[in-house]
Design an enzyme around this catalytic site. Structure first.
Site, PDB file in Angstrom:
ATOM      1  N   PHE A 150       0.813  -1.220   0.000  1.00 12.21           N
ATOM      2  CA  PHE A 150       0.000   0.000   0.000  1.00 12.21           C
ATOM      3  C   PHE A 150       0.842   1.263   0.000  1.00 12.21           C
ATOM      4  CE2 PHE A 150       0.927  -0.242   4.527  1.00 12.21           C
ATOM      5  CZ  PHE A 150       1.074   1.092   4.888  1.00 12.21           C
ATOM      6  N   LYS A 174      -1.239  -7.873  -8.444  1.00 14.90           N
ATOM      7  CA  LYS A 174      -2.156  -7.937  -7.308  1.00 14.90           C
ATOM      8  C   LYS A 174      -1.732  -6.813  -6.362  1.00 14.90           C
ATOM      9  CE  LYS A 174      -2.842  -8.854  -3.507  1.00 14.90           C
ATOM     10  NZ  LYS A 174      -3.309  -7.910  -2.411  1.00 14.90           N
ATOM     11  N   GLU A 177      -5.066  -3.928  -1.465  1.00 12.78           N
ATOM     12  CA  GLU A 177      -6.496  -3.626  -1.475  1.00 12.78           C
ATOM     13  C   GLU A 177      -6.802  -2.326  -0.734  1.00 12.78           C
ATOM     14  OE1 GLU A 177      -5.800  -6.812   1.749  1.00 12.78           O
ATOM     15  OE2 GLU A 177      -4.929  -6.131  -0.140  1.00 12.78           O
ATOM     16  N   ARG A 178      -5.794  -1.726  -0.089  1.00 11.35           N
ATOM     17  CA  ARG A 178      -6.036  -0.477   0.642  1.00 11.35           C
ATOM     18  C   ARG A 178      -6.086   0.738  -0.284  1.00 11.35           C
ATOM     19  NH1 ARG A 178      -1.841  -1.263   5.757  1.00 11.35           N
ATOM     20  NH2 ARG A 178      -2.603  -3.299   6.435  1.00 11.35           N
ATOM     21  N   SER A 227       5.596  -6.959   4.374  1.00 13.99           N
ATOM     22  CA  SER A 227       6.175  -7.302   5.663  1.00 13.99           C
ATOM     23  C   SER A 227       7.016  -8.569   5.554  1.00 13.99           C
ATOM     24  CB  SER A 227       5.068  -7.509   6.697  1.00 13.99           C
ATOM     25  OG  SER A 227       4.319  -8.678   6.390  1.00 13.99           O
ATOM     26  N   CYS A 282       9.514   1.778   3.580  1.00 12.93           N
ATOM     27  CA  CYS A 282      10.501   0.762   3.948  1.00 12.93           C
ATOM     28  C   CYS A 282      11.908   1.343   4.023  1.00 12.93           C
ATOM     29  CB  CYS A 282      10.469  -0.407   2.965  1.00 12.93           C
ATOM     30  SG  CYS A 282      11.004   0.012   1.294  1.00 12.93           S
ATOM     31  N   GLU A 384       9.817  -3.425  13.302  1.00 19.27           N
ATOM     32  CA  GLU A 384       9.418  -2.331  12.420  1.00 19.27           C
ATOM     33  C   GLU A 384       8.086  -1.753  12.891  1.00 19.27           C
ATOM     34  OE1 GLU A 384       9.394  -1.544   7.664  1.00 19.27           O
ATOM     35  OE2 GLU A 384       8.363  -3.347   8.341  1.00 19.27           O
TER      36      GLU A 384
END
Length: 506
Positions: A150, A174, A177-178, A227, A282, A384
């Protein structure tokens, strides 16, 4: 009224049929602005079939013609930059300027990928043996997939798709979805640029869609950013199913601050790198490591003063330093870590909890949070956080600072700020981290170098963008060729007959 989003398959928008949807929020106001369909396994399989059919014709085009499509795409996305940035900000929450940076970093990889005719060249050895030539060629894998996060809804899809398409593959995306609207718009722009229908497809979804990709034999490679636990899962599952995989996970990026560094420059760099995009990067610097007590005290004072003046507000309003977090759950997660840091004994110099914006009281806002006196055994150091939380973890000397970055479970990015060239050179050579900055706070390499972390930040042998991308998205075929004349062939057969030893080139 919320709108229903779609998938993009075969060159057109396709309604979801699973009956499952996810909410897409406006993080600035906290309201639901759209519903995104979550694909079933059957929907993913159908999209893969469309991609497989389209890939053959696309791969048959020469690399120069494929590059021309990318060049037309660059022109279109440049013209669409403002509206695309607003769309990105409205779903993610980052500021407009930051959203433009997100798009631009993706554009730069497309610019690099447009050099595919050169990057796909093989090697040739004339006269490798008696009348023998050896050459290699790079060929596309077929259908490849990207599973993207996202926090960079434009950049990471473009990092994955650009080299894959230029190499002659069909690409299945893909996205998160956020914030799926920007990837859907990118698909439209590729089609407008001349990419054949079905070569770039977007299927929205959750774990069911991911697993469908991982278990389908027609998908030959998977790229992922997210993640670490999910990166490990995708890497292991892809490998078990015979797929190539490059999977990038979490980070805990340190900035080493030497006593000779310009502390005003350092403080400005830390504030931008730590709090930009609400820390949802990140490559964010989340750990400041001042060397020596005097350096640590001075740096803490400068950071505390700067944090007071940061402005947090709606993504689409000018003048804000950063906007809200992406969802309410993301905000709660970061608030949990802040309390955990307090419970573990960190000194809270600035507490971003309870931050409110007039007129946007339900938005997912957190003010800048700053900890001092953080030690290596604390969870806020080990894990994190992915939010606007900067911690100061002090080191007594250079060797301890070097060891802190090297020994951490994550090895994505690290920086050192110093005026000492010997220290910088030694640090760059010895630190066990994949990307190093010297007086650069966010060491993201330019597009024609490679991007990737070490240890639990990266899984796979090949990194993102740069030449590694073309190695990842192609397979090498090596041809050993001999064309003797009839006279030579007759003479050799008469002299040698059948050979039962392994061929050599002596």
């Amino acid at each position: 009224m919320t709108r229903d989003l779609t998938h993009f398959v075969g060159g057109k928008h396709v309604d979801g049929t699973s009956g499952r949807f996810g909410d897409v929020f406006d993080p600035s106001s906290g309201t639901v602005q759209a519903r995104v369909p979550l694909a079933s396994t059957a929907e993913v399989q159908a999209a893969i079939g469309v991609a497989a059919d389209a890939q053959l014709e696309w791969a048959a085009q020469n690399a120069q013609r494929r590059s021309r499509v990318l060049l037309r795409f660059l022109d279109l996305i440049g013209k669409d930059m403002d509206s695309l940035a607003r769309l990105l900000s409205s779903e993610h929450g980052k500021t407009i300027d930051d959203a433009k940076g997100d798009i631009q970093r993706g554009v730069e990889v497309i610019e690099f990928a447009a050099g595919a005719p050169h990057l796909l060249k093989g090697e040739y050895s004339s006269g490798a043996g008696g009348g023998i030539d050896v050459y290699s060629m790079r060929q596309p894998l077929g259908v490849v997939a990207g599973i993207t996060p996202f926090n960079f809804p434009a950049m990471i899809p473009l990092w994955k798709a650009g080299p894959a398409l230029a190499a002659g593959n069909a690409f299945l995306l893909k996205p998160s979805e956020r914030d799926p609207s920007v990837p859907l718009r990118i698909a439209e722009l590729f089609l407008e640029a001349g990419l054949p229908a079905g070569v770039f497809n977007v299927v929205n979804g959750d774990k069911e869609a991911v697993d469908a990709i991982l278990h389908d034999d027609r998908v030959k490679a998977v790229g992922f950013v997210g993640s670490t636990p999910i990166a490990q899962y995708i890497y292991a599952t892809a490998a078990a199913n015979g797929k190539r995989a490059q999977c990038f996970g979490g980070a805990k990026n340190h900035m080493i601050v030497m006593p000779d560094a310009d502390l005003d420059q350092v403080a400005d760099a830390l504030v931008g790198a730590g709090y930009g995009s609400a820390g949802e990067r990140c490559m964010a610097i989340s750990v400041a490591v001042p060397v020596g007590k005097e350096t640590g005290d001075a740096l803490a004072a400068k950071l505390t003063e700067r944090v007071k003046h940061l402005k947090v507000g709606p993504a689409l309003e000018d003048g804000n330093d950063y906007g809200p977090l992406v969802t309410a759950d993301a905000k709660k997660r970061v608030e949990h870590y802040i309390q955990l840091g307090v419970d573990e004994g960190g000194t809270l110099l600035a507490d971003g909890r309870g931050y409110s914006v007039d007129g946007y009281e339900n938005g997912f806002y957190l003010g800048p949070t700053l900890f001092d006196d953080v030690t290596a055994d604390m969870a806020i150091y080990r894990e994190e956080i992915f939010g606007p939380v900067l911690i100061i973890a002090r080191a007594e000397d250079y060797e301890q600072a070097l060891a802190m970055a090297t020994d951490h479970q994550y090895g994505n990015g690290v920086s050192i700020f110093t005026r000492d060239g010997d220290a910088a050179r030694d640090f760059a050579a010895r630190v066990e981290v994949g990307m190093v900055g010297v007086n650069v706070p966010i060491p993201v390499p330019i597009a024609y170098h490679t991007f990737g972390g070490w240890k639990k930040s990266g899984f796979g042998d090949l990194n993102q963008h740069g030449p590694d991308a073309f190695r990842f998205y192609t397979k090498t075929k090596t041809v050993t060729s001999r064309w003797p004349s009839t006279t030579l062939r007759s003479a050799q057969q008469t002299k040698e007959g059948a050979s039962f030893v392994i061929p050599t080139m002596h």
